[in-house]
Design a protein around this motif. Structure first.
Motif, PDB file in Angstrom:
ATOM      1  N   ARG A  16      -2.119   1.487 -25.930  1.00 56.68           N
ATOM      2  CA  ARG A  16      -2.160   0.783 -27.214  1.00 56.68           C
ATOM      3  C   ARG A  16      -2.120   1.780 -28.366  1.00 56.68           C
ATOM      4  O   ARG A  16      -2.746   2.817 -28.303  1.00 56.68           O
ATOM      5  CB  ARG A  16      -3.429  -0.038 -27.323  1.00 56.68           C
ATOM      6  CG  ARG A  16      -3.395  -1.259 -26.460  1.00 56.68           C
ATOM      7  CD  ARG A  16      -4.487  -2.200 -26.905  1.00 56.68           C
ATOM      8  NE  ARG A  16      -4.672  -3.256 -25.951  1.00 56.68           N
ATOM      9  CZ  ARG A  16      -3.921  -4.336 -25.890  1.00 56.68           C
ATOM     10  NH1 ARG A  16      -2.904  -4.478 -26.712  1.00 56.68           N
ATOM     11  NH2 ARG A  16      -4.169  -5.264 -25.009  1.00 56.68           N
ATOM     12  N   SER A  17      -1.415   1.395 -29.429  1.00 45.46           N
ATOM     13  CA  SER A  17      -1.316   2.287 -30.589  1.00 45.46           C
ATOM     14  C   SER A  17      -2.447   2.003 -31.562  1.00 45.46           C
ATOM     15  O   SER A  17      -2.461   2.503 -32.663  1.00 45.46           O
ATOM     16  CB  SER A  17       0.019   2.075 -31.285  1.00 45.46           C
ATOM     17  OG  SER A  17       0.088   0.761 -31.780  1.00 45.46           O
ATOM     18  N   PHE A  18      -3.382   1.139 -31.196  1.00 49.65           N
ATOM     19  CA  PHE A  18      -4.525   0.882 -32.067  1.00 49.65           C
ATOM     20  C   PHE A  18      -5.731   0.694 -31.165  1.00 49.65           C
ATOM     21  O   PHE A  18      -5.588   0.420 -29.981  1.00 49.65           O
ATOM     22  CB  PHE A  18      -4.310  -0.386 -32.907  1.00 49.65           C
ATOM     23  CG  PHE A  18      -4.112  -1.609 -32.069  1.00 49.65           C
ATOM     24  CD1 PHE A  18      -5.196  -2.408 -31.714  1.00 49.65           C
ATOM     25  CD2 PHE A  18      -2.855  -1.947 -31.596  1.00 49.65           C
ATOM     26  CE1 PHE A  18      -5.009  -3.528 -30.929  1.00 49.65           C
ATOM     27  CE2 PHE A  18      -2.667  -3.058 -30.799  1.00 49.65           C
ATOM     28  CZ  PHE A  18      -3.743  -3.852 -30.463  1.00 49.65           C
ATOM     29  N   ILE A  87       3.247  -8.187 -39.019  1.00 50.98           N
ATOM     30  CA  ILE A  87       2.515  -8.188 -37.748  1.00 50.98           C
ATOM     31  C   ILE A  87       1.502  -7.049 -37.759  1.00 50.98           C
ATOM     32  O   ILE A  87       1.840  -5.912 -38.100  1.00 50.98           O
ATOM     33  CB  ILE A  87       3.477  -8.113 -36.536  1.00 50.98           C
ATOM     34  CG1 ILE A  87       2.680  -8.042 -35.240  1.00 50.98           C
ATOM     35  CG2 ILE A  87       4.419  -6.931 -36.603  1.00 50.98           C
ATOM     36  CD1 ILE A  87       3.535  -8.308 -34.024  1.00 50.98           C
ATOM     37  N   ASP A  88       0.286  -7.364 -37.406  1.00 41.98           N
ATOM     38  CA  ASP A  88      -0.792  -6.364 -37.356  1.00 41.98           C
ATOM     39  C   ASP A  88      -1.926  -6.981 -36.544  1.00 41.98           C
ATOM     40  O   ASP A  88      -2.207  -8.168 -36.693  1.00 41.98           O
ATOM     41  CB  ASP A  88      -1.272  -6.038 -38.791  1.00 41.98           C
ATOM     42  CG  ASP A  88      -2.059  -4.733 -38.870  1.00 41.98           C
ATOM     43  OD1 ASP A  88      -3.060  -4.589 -38.136  1.00 41.98           O
ATOM     44  OD2 ASP A  88      -1.671  -3.859 -39.656  1.00 41.98           O
ATOM     45  N   PRO A  89      -2.607  -6.192 -35.712  1.00 42.79           N
ATOM     46  CA  PRO A  89      -3.719  -6.770 -34.943  1.00 42.79           C
ATOM     47  C   PRO A  89      -5.016  -6.881 -35.744  1.00 42.79           C
ATOM     48  O   PRO A  89      -5.980  -7.480 -35.268  1.00 42.79           O
ATOM     49  CB  PRO A  89      -3.895  -5.765 -33.788  1.00 42.79           C
ATOM     50  CG  PRO A  89      -3.377  -4.482 -34.313  1.00 42.79           C
ATOM     51  CD  PRO A  89      -2.311  -4.816 -35.325  1.00 42.79           C
ATOM     52  N   VAL A 209       3.816   1.009 -53.228  1.00 44.63           N
ATOM     53  CA  VAL A 209       2.769   1.963 -52.825  1.00 44.63           C
ATOM     54  C   VAL A 209       1.717   1.184 -52.042  1.00 44.63           C
ATOM     55  O   VAL A 209       1.303   0.106 -52.450  1.00 44.63           O
ATOM     56  CB  VAL A 209       2.112   2.612 -54.060  1.00 44.63           C
ATOM     57  CG1 VAL A 209       0.991   3.549 -53.648  1.00 44.63           C
ATOM     58  CG2 VAL A 209       3.150   3.363 -54.874  1.00 44.63           C
ATOM     59  N   THR A 210       1.299   1.737 -50.906  1.00 46.29           N
ATOM     60  CA  THR A 210       0.301   1.042 -50.083  1.00 46.29           C
ATOM     61  C   THR A 210      -1.037   1.785 -50.159  1.00 46.29           C
ATOM     62  O   THR A 210      -1.119   2.910 -50.670  1.00 46.29           O
ATOM     63  CB  THR A 210       0.740   0.999 -48.607  1.00 46.29           C
ATOM     64  OG1 THR A 210       0.756   2.336 -48.116  1.00 46.29           O
ATOM     65  CG2 THR A 210       2.096   0.349 -48.434  1.00 46.29           C
ATOM     66  N   LYS A 211      -2.042   1.152 -49.571  1.00 51.69           N
ATOM     67  CA  LYS A 211      -3.375   1.751 -49.571  1.00 51.69           C
ATOM     68  C   LYS A 211      -3.372   3.122 -48.871  1.00 51.69           C
ATOM     69  O   LYS A 211      -3.916   4.095 -49.368  1.00 51.69           O
ATOM     70  CB  LYS A 211      -4.310   0.788 -48.822  1.00 51.69           C
ATOM     71  CG  LYS A 211      -5.717   1.251 -48.662  1.00 51.69           C
ATOM     72  CD  LYS A 211      -6.536   0.098 -48.103  1.00 51.69           C
ATOM     73  CE  LYS A 211      -7.693   0.596 -47.273  1.00 51.69           C
ATOM     74  NZ  LYS A 211      -8.379  -0.506 -46.592  1.00 51.69           N
TER      75      LYS A 211
HETATM   76  C1  LIG Z   1      -2.729   3.599 -41.227  1.00 55.09           C
HETATM   77  S1  LIG Z   1      -2.684   1.866 -41.343  1.00 55.09           S
HETATM   78  C2  LIG Z   1      -1.434   1.572 -42.586  1.00 55.09           C
HETATM   79  C3  LIG Z   1      -1.504   0.206 -43.183  1.00 55.09           C
HETATM   80  C4  LIG Z   1      -0.483  -0.081 -44.302  1.00 55.09           C
HETATM   81  N1  LIG Z   1       0.866  -0.110 -43.790  1.00 55.09           N
HETATM   82  C5  LIG Z   1      -0.609   0.930 -45.415  1.00 55.09           C
HETATM   83  O1  LIG Z   1       0.342   1.722 -45.589  1.00 55.09           O
HETATM   84  O2  LIG Z   1      -1.626   0.908 -46.108  1.00 55.09           O
HETATM   85  C6  LIG Z   1      -1.838   1.451 -39.850  1.00 55.09           C
HETATM   86  C7  LIG Z   1      -1.797  -0.043 -39.596  1.00 55.09           C
HETATM   87  O3  LIG Z   1      -0.999  -0.279 -38.441  1.00 55.09           O
HETATM   88  C8  LIG Z   1      -1.628  -1.250 -37.650  1.00 55.09           C
HETATM   89  N2  LIG Z   1      -1.165  -1.081 -36.271  1.00 55.09           N
HETATM   90  C9  LIG Z   1      -1.489  -0.093 -35.401  1.00 55.09           C
HETATM   91  N3  LIG Z   1      -0.895  -0.279 -34.224  1.00 55.09           N
HETATM   92  C10 LIG Z   1      -0.164  -1.435 -34.355  1.00 55.09           C
HETATM   93  C11 LIG Z   1       0.647  -2.160 -33.472  1.00 55.09           C
HETATM   94  N4  LIG Z   1       0.836  -1.764 -32.210  1.00 55.09           N
HETATM   95  N5  LIG Z   1       1.247  -3.294 -33.919  1.00 55.09           N
HETATM   96  C12 LIG Z   1       1.069  -3.705 -35.200  1.00 55.09           C
HETATM   97  N6  LIG Z   1       0.291  -3.041 -36.089  1.00 55.09           N
HETATM   98  C13 LIG Z   1      -0.312  -1.931 -35.665  1.00 55.09           C
HETATM   99  C14 LIG Z   1      -3.116  -1.005 -37.848  1.00 55.09           C
HETATM  100  O4  LIG Z   1      -3.915  -2.125 -37.518  1.00 55.09           O
HETATM  101  C15 LIG Z   1      -3.161  -0.661 -39.330  1.00 55.09           C
HETATM  102  O5  LIG Z   1      -3.317  -1.827 -40.129  1.00 55.09           O
END
Ligand SMILES: C[S@@+](CC[C@H](N)C(=O)[O-])C[C@H]1O[C@@H](n2cnc3c(N)ncnc32)[C@H](O)[C@@H]1O
Length: 231
Positions: A16-18, A87-89, A209-211
């Motif tokens: 898993r990537s999260f 899509i995001d978990p 711009v994102t967080k």
């Molecule tokens: C570092 S944050 C960046 C969030 C946003 N894109 C930003 O730039 O502020 C990474 C995001 O990717 C999501 N994420 C990680 N693995 C994922 C996956 N396999 N599928 C969908 N989202 C995923 C995380 O839950 C998190 O919200």
């Protein structure tokens, strides 16, 4: 169901990537998920085949890992004629975005709570005009690199889901991951690099711009943009 698996099954789970560090949800976010999910949510029990809404004005953008949703909200407001799917978990982020969508009366966004690595393969081929991955988790420790989402195989799957000439836009403030993604893009048969072989592109004006971008900039990180195009 995941929690009914025994230990043998656990060893066969995909990487898993999260990790499930969900964090706290505010009462307002919880209420938003209950009340607004029927309006904005896409339920995924057996994948995404046939589940995505039809394009509007010929356009559908998918953002993978929308986080707190700044980019999705800004883009949807900029292009009310387009269709935007995230899509995001991470449920608290979805709750926060739902509240904003309702408050700002934005109606061209739909959300999926889940893992893109598991779900994107079930999207119909050639059904998206644009895919965005903004500041994916960099998994900086070497032993965790296998958790990174943007592998050559996943880029190939993303390419398959794009219409001809459709775009894949990626941004990261992690230089080493950015180089890895450039190399992966170079190996992806159904995508080309719009900026030229192994080159980063300029930051496009349309990218909000994102967080996490703000966080990276505060830390003095450089931001790298990568633009792939469906061949
Ligand atoms: C570092 S944050 C960046 C969030 C946003 N894109 C930003 O730039 O502020 C990474 C995001 O990717 C999501 N994420 C990680 N693995 C994922 C996956 N396999 N599928 C969908 N989202 C995923 C995380 O839950 C998190 O919200």
């Amino acid at each position: 169901m995941e929690h009914s698996r025994d230990m043998n099954d656990l060893t066969e789970r995909p990487v898993r990537s999260f990790v499930r560090r969900e964090g706290r949800m505010t009462a307002a976010q919880k209420r938003a998920l209950e009340k607004l999910w029927p309006v904005y949510g896409i339920d995924v029990d057996r994948g995404l085949a046939g589940k995505l809404p039809a394009p509007r004005n010929g356009r559908v953008t998918l953002e993978i890992g929308f986080g707190d949703g700044e980019a999705l909200l800004a883009l949807a407001k900029q292009s009310p004629q387009g269709r935007f799917i995230g899509i995001d978990p991470h449920r608290p982020g979805a709750g926060r975005l739902l509240l904003q969508l309702e408050r700002e009366e934005v109606e061209n966004v739909r959300l999926i709570i889940g893992d893109a690595a598991e779900l994107v393969p079930s999207i119909e081929p050639k059904s998206l005009t644009q895919i965005l991955v903004l500041f994916p988790d960099p998994w900086p420790k070497k032993r965790h690199h296998k958790r990174r989402l943007l592998t050559p195989e996943f880029l190939r799957i993303l390419g398959e889901k794009l219409q001809p000439q459709g775009g894949l836009h990626i941004a990261t403030d992690w230089h080493e991951y950015a180089e890895e993604i450039l190399n992966a893009l170079d190996e992806t048969p159904n995508l080309c690099n719009e900026a030229g072989r192994l080159a980063f592109c300029a930051r496009p004006d349309w990218r909000p711009v994102t967080k996490y971008e703000q966080r990276g900039l505060r830390l003095g990180h450089q931001v790298f943009d990568i633009a792939g195009k469906r061949i």
